[in-house]
Design a protein around this motif. Structure first.
Motif, PDB file in Angstrom:
ATOM      1  N   PRO A  43      72.640 -26.284  75.850  1.00 49.94           N
ATOM      2  CA  PRO A  43      73.744 -27.248  75.861  1.00 49.94           C
ATOM      3  C   PRO A  43      73.424 -28.534  75.116  1.00 49.94           C
ATOM      4  CG  PRO A  43      72.706 -27.145  78.013  1.00 49.94           C
ATOM      5  CD  PRO A  43      72.141 -26.016  77.211  1.00 49.94           C
ATOM      6  N   PHE A  44      72.167 -28.970  75.141  1.00 46.65           N
ATOM      7  CA  PHE A  44      71.830 -30.208  74.440  1.00 46.65           C
ATOM      8  C   PHE A  44      72.099 -30.087  72.937  1.00 46.65           C
ATOM      9  CE2 PHE A  44      68.575 -32.504  71.967  1.00 46.65           C
ATOM     10  CZ  PHE A  44      69.015 -33.802  72.203  1.00 46.65           C
ATOM     11  N   VAL A  45      71.579 -29.029  72.317  1.00 52.22           N
ATOM     12  CA  VAL A  45      71.757 -28.853  70.868  1.00 52.22           C
ATOM     13  C   VAL A  45      73.224 -28.593  70.527  1.00 52.22           C
ATOM     14  CG1 VAL A  45      71.180 -27.404  68.882  1.00 52.22           C
ATOM     15  CG2 VAL A  45      69.399 -28.066  70.508  1.00 52.22           C
ATOM     16  N   THR A  46      73.894 -27.770  71.333  1.00 58.24           N
ATOM     17  CA  THR A  46      75.286 -27.418  71.030  1.00 58.24           C
ATOM     18  C   THR A  46      76.211 -28.617  71.173  1.00 58.24           C
ATOM     19  OG1 THR A  46      74.864 -25.155  71.789  1.00 58.24           O
ATOM     20  CG2 THR A  46      77.163 -25.834  71.578  1.00 58.24           C
ATOM     21  N   VAL A  47      76.054 -29.382  72.244  1.00 63.76           N
ATOM     22  CA  VAL A  47      76.889 -30.578  72.410  1.00 63.76           C
ATOM     23  C   VAL A  47      76.604 -31.577  71.297  1.00 63.76           C
ATOM     24  CG1 VAL A  47      77.340 -32.578  73.893  1.00 63.76           C
ATOM     25  CG2 VAL A  47      77.179 -30.295  74.896  1.00 63.76           C
TER      26      VAL A  47
ATOM     27  N   SER B 240      86.600 -18.784  66.248  1.00 67.25           N
ATOM     28  CA  SER B 240      87.528 -17.720  66.632  1.00 67.25           C
ATOM     29  C   SER B 240      88.444 -18.090  67.787  1.00 67.25           C
ATOM     30  CB  SER B 240      86.745 -16.450  67.006  1.00 67.25           C
ATOM     31  OG  SER B 240      85.878 -16.708  68.108  1.00 67.25           O
ATOM     32  N   SER B 241      87.923 -18.893  68.732  1.00 63.27           N
ATOM     33  CA  SER B 241      88.698 -19.165  69.957  1.00 63.27           C
ATOM     34  C   SER B 241      88.921 -20.641  70.230  1.00 63.27           C
ATOM     35  CB  SER B 241      87.990 -18.538  71.173  1.00 63.27           C
ATOM     36  OG  SER B 241      87.794 -17.156  70.989  1.00 63.27           O
ATOM     37  N   GLY B 242      88.356 -21.514  69.416  1.00 61.94           N
ATOM     38  CA  GLY B 242      88.532 -22.945  69.623  1.00 61.94           C
ATOM     39  C   GLY B 242      87.320 -23.592  70.270  1.00 61.94           C
ATOM     40  N   LEU B 243      87.213 -24.895  70.083  1.00 61.43           N
ATOM     41  CA  LEU B 243      86.058 -25.628  70.590  1.00 61.43           C
ATOM     42  C   LEU B 243      85.988 -25.644  72.115  1.00 61.43           C
ATOM     43  CD1 LEU B 243      85.836 -28.678  68.169  1.00 61.43           C
ATOM     44  CD2 LEU B 243      83.981 -27.115  68.724  1.00 61.43           C
ATOM     45  N   ARG B 244      87.146 -25.705  72.766  1.00 63.47           N
ATOM     46  CA  ARG B 244      87.124 -25.750  74.230  1.00 63.47           C
ATOM     47  C   ARG B 244      86.524 -24.468  74.807  1.00 63.47           C
ATOM     48  NH1 ARG B 244      89.652 -30.190  76.239  1.00 63.47           N
ATOM     49  NH2 ARG B 244      91.178 -31.217  74.872  1.00 63.47           N
ATOM     50  N   SER B 245      86.855 -23.335  74.202  1.00 62.36           N
ATOM     51  CA  SER B 245      86.290 -22.070  74.671  1.00 62.36           C
ATOM     52  C   SER B 245      84.771 -22.076  74.534  1.00 62.36           C
ATOM     53  CB  SER B 245      86.891 -20.902  73.887  1.00 62.36           C
ATOM     54  OG  SER B 245      88.274 -20.810  74.109  1.00 62.36           O
ATOM     55  N   ALA B 246      84.295 -22.645  73.433  1.00 68.18           N
ATOM     56  CA  ALA B 246      82.851 -22.721  73.225  1.00 68.18           C
ATOM     57  C   ALA B 246      82.187 -23.581  74.291  1.00 68.18           C
ATOM     58  CB  ALA B 246      82.556 -23.273  71.836  1.00 68.18           C
ATOM     59  N   PHE B 247      82.816 -24.693  74.654  1.00 66.97           N
ATOM     60  CA  PHE B 247      82.231 -25.564  75.670  1.00 66.97           C
ATOM     61  C   PHE B 247      82.265 -24.923  77.059  1.00 66.97           C
ATOM     62  CE2 PHE B 247      82.999 -29.134  72.616  1.00 66.97           C
ATOM     63  CZ  PHE B 247      81.690 -29.586  72.562  1.00 66.97           C
ATOM     64  N   TYR B 248      83.332 -24.184  77.373  1.00 67.65           N
ATOM     65  CA  TYR B 248      83.385 -23.515  78.674  1.00 67.65           C
ATOM     66  C   TYR B 248      82.333 -22.403  78.755  1.00 67.65           C
ATOM     67  CZ  TYR B 248      87.567 -25.954  80.304  1.00 67.65           C
ATOM     68  OH  TYR B 248      88.439 -26.922  80.740  1.00 67.65           O
ATOM     69  N   ALA B 249      82.120 -21.690  77.650  1.00 68.70           N
ATOM     70  CA  ALA B 249      81.059 -20.686  77.631  1.00 68.70           C
ATOM     71  C   ALA B 249      79.688 -21.345  77.815  1.00 68.70           C
ATOM     72  CB  ALA B 249      81.101 -19.909  76.317  1.00 68.70           C
ATOM     73  N   LEU B 250      79.516 -22.501  77.215  1.00 58.41           N
ATOM     74  CA  LEU B 250      78.275 -23.257  77.350  1.00 58.41           C
ATOM     75  C   LEU B 250      78.033 -23.646  78.805  1.00 58.41           C
ATOM     76  CD1 LEU B 250      76.036 -24.571  75.579  1.00 58.41           C
ATOM     77  CD2 LEU B 250      77.439 -26.630  75.546  1.00 58.41           C
ATOM     78  N   LEU B 251      79.111 -23.979  79.493  1.00 62.37           N
ATOM     79  CA  LEU B 251      79.014 -24.358  80.894  1.00 62.37           C
ATOM     80  C   LEU B 251      78.463 -23.209  81.743  1.00 62.37           C
ATOM     81  CD1 LEU B 251      79.682 -26.431  83.131  1.00 62.37           C
ATOM     82  CD2 LEU B 251      81.991 -25.477  83.181  1.00 62.37           C
ATOM     83  N   LEU B 252      78.908 -21.997  81.475  1.00 61.53           N
ATOM     84  CA  LEU B 252      78.418 -20.837  82.223  1.00 61.53           C
ATOM     85  C   LEU B 252      76.922 -20.625  82.003  1.00 61.53           C
ATOM     86  CD1 LEU B 252      81.345 -18.311  81.607  1.00 61.53           C
ATOM     87  CD2 LEU B 252      80.901 -19.679  83.662  1.00 61.53           C
TER      88      LEU B 252
END
Length: 408
Positions: free
Chosen positions: A224-228, A359-371
């Motif tokens: 999450p650190f690198v991705t955020v 493919s699915s938007g930035l919000r989807s990427a952040f929610y996946a990151l949360l999991l």
């Protein structure tokens, strides 16, 4: 505590990590001027953090075998060269290779500098947090510096980004009072007194099992650190309709909050124990990441990013000293693996989240990151502490005292 040495090393850390922070700060400009996709800029994030992290354990092993203090200036100078060359390059492959070169320079710096900082600061969590916050400050300054330079002069002015490294290299070359330390912990301790059996017993105190658990936690921290870091400014611009300057501002706020979190973690570690800072940091970071993924407005995104950035760095100094205490006779290796190989996961996974964002938007990427982040939070709550006694000391001064006792 040798304050002059620690202060100077903190300055070099700020310069080195300025170039680590410059790369994600350049990504929005690369997207707008060179029309890179999310996947492409995530690939550059991998070149910076992933390649760096893969090389860092090697530099850690080298610094344990014999002192290599020259890696400190060589590291931040190489990092500066890579960042400048990436700005001046003309195609994606060349840019990727230049960013990877910067990552290798960043990797070369950390193990010897961290070992020297631990020796200068002794056992204080606060001292290691001061050294760590130097890197956080450098990362926080990077977005503003990149925006000023590239925003006003374009990528043709990228050579100006080399100025901080050149200034620090001159200070290193002057060999002022801040350079006059008598010892460090770059190399594994050599027992010159006592029996071979005593030396064998000392070498058996490295706790690889606990160290492996810590590496697993840091792997989960790095993703999450690198991705955020690579996507939060794009989130502000693409999802919330903010300007490039606003995107840089949220990234700066995120990294600057890390400086506060690092100092707070050092204070909490000294006062309440370092495991308290580790557990509290992860427990606060989890809901803050929810806020980043959900944020419907720019102020909420900024507030969530600030809390997340601070919470993520509350455990940072404790994790570094804990790693060195799990492997007391291999401090460079411990630093290289925890700050290096474990961090590779963040760079390796960053392109995957970039593709998901495409493919699915930035919000989807952040929610996946949360999991994904739920796993290291759970693991961090079960990490064991380790308090070294005199027989497990690894600094030259402690080893000398142990040998003197054995000789008597």
């Amino acid at each position: 505590m040798k304050k002059g040495q620690l202060g100077f090393l903190t300055g070099t850390h700020a310069v080195n990590d300025l170039y680590q922070g410059a790369i994600p700060a350049m990504l929005p400009f690369l997207m707008s001027e060179r029309h890179y996709s999310y996947a492409a800029v995530s690939g550059l994030a991998f070149a910076a953090s992933g390649v760096s992290s893969l090389f860092q354990p090697l530099f850690g092993v080298l610094s344990d075998r014999r002192p290599r203090s020259w890696l400190v200036p060589a590291g931040f100078i190489t990092a500066a060269l890579g960042v400048v060359a990436a700005g001046l390059s003309g195609n994606y492959l060349t840019t990727w290779l230049c960013v990877a070169l910067a990552g290798i320079g960043i990797a070369a710096y950390h193990p010897p500098a961290t070992s020297q900082a631990r020796a200068a600061g002794g056992s204080s969590q606060k001292a290691m947090s001061v050294f760590s916050v130097g890197g956080t400050v450098g990362g926080a300054v990077a977005p503003t510096l990149v925006t000023l330079v590239i925003g006003s002069s374009g990528f043709d002015g990228s050579y100006l980004l080399a100025v901080p490294a050149l200034v620090m290299a001159v200070l290193w070359g002057l060999k002022g009072p801040w350079m006059r330390w008598r010892g460090h912990v770059e190399a594994a301790p050599l027992v010159t007194g006592g029996s071979v059996r005593q030396a064998d017993e000392m070498r058996q105190t490295d706790d690889w099992r606990a160290f492996g658990r810590l590496v697993a936690v840091i792997i989960g921290w790095s993703i999450p650190f690198v991705t955020v870091t690579s996507l939060v400014s794009l989130h502000a611009q693409r999802e919330l309709g903010q300007s490039t300057a606003a995107g840089a501002a949220v990234l700066t706020s995120y990294t600057a909050a890390g400086a506060f979190g690092t100092l707070l973690g050092g204070w909490v570690g000294d006062r309440y124990g370092r495991m308290t800072s580790v557990r509290a940091g992860y427990l606060v970071a989890l809901p803050a990441l929810i806020g980043i993924a959900w944020a419907p407005t720019f102020p909420i995104l900024v507030a969530s990013a600030v809390v997340f950035g601070a919470a993520m760095f509350v455990p940072f100094a404790a994790q570094v000293t804990l790693a060195q205490d799990y492997l007391p006779h291999r401090p460079g290796t411990a630093s290289g693996l925890t700050l290096g190989l474990a961090m590779a996961a963040g760079g390796l996974c960053s392109p995957a989240f970039g593709w998901l964002a495409d493919s699915s938007g930035l919000r989807s990427a952040f929610y996946a990151l949360l999991l994904v982040f739920v796993i290291p939070v759970a693991l961090a709550l079960r990490l064991p502490d380790r308090v070294l006694d005199a027989s497990e000391a690894s600094t030259p001064e402690q080893v000398e005292a142990t040998n003197s006792t054995g000789a008597q």
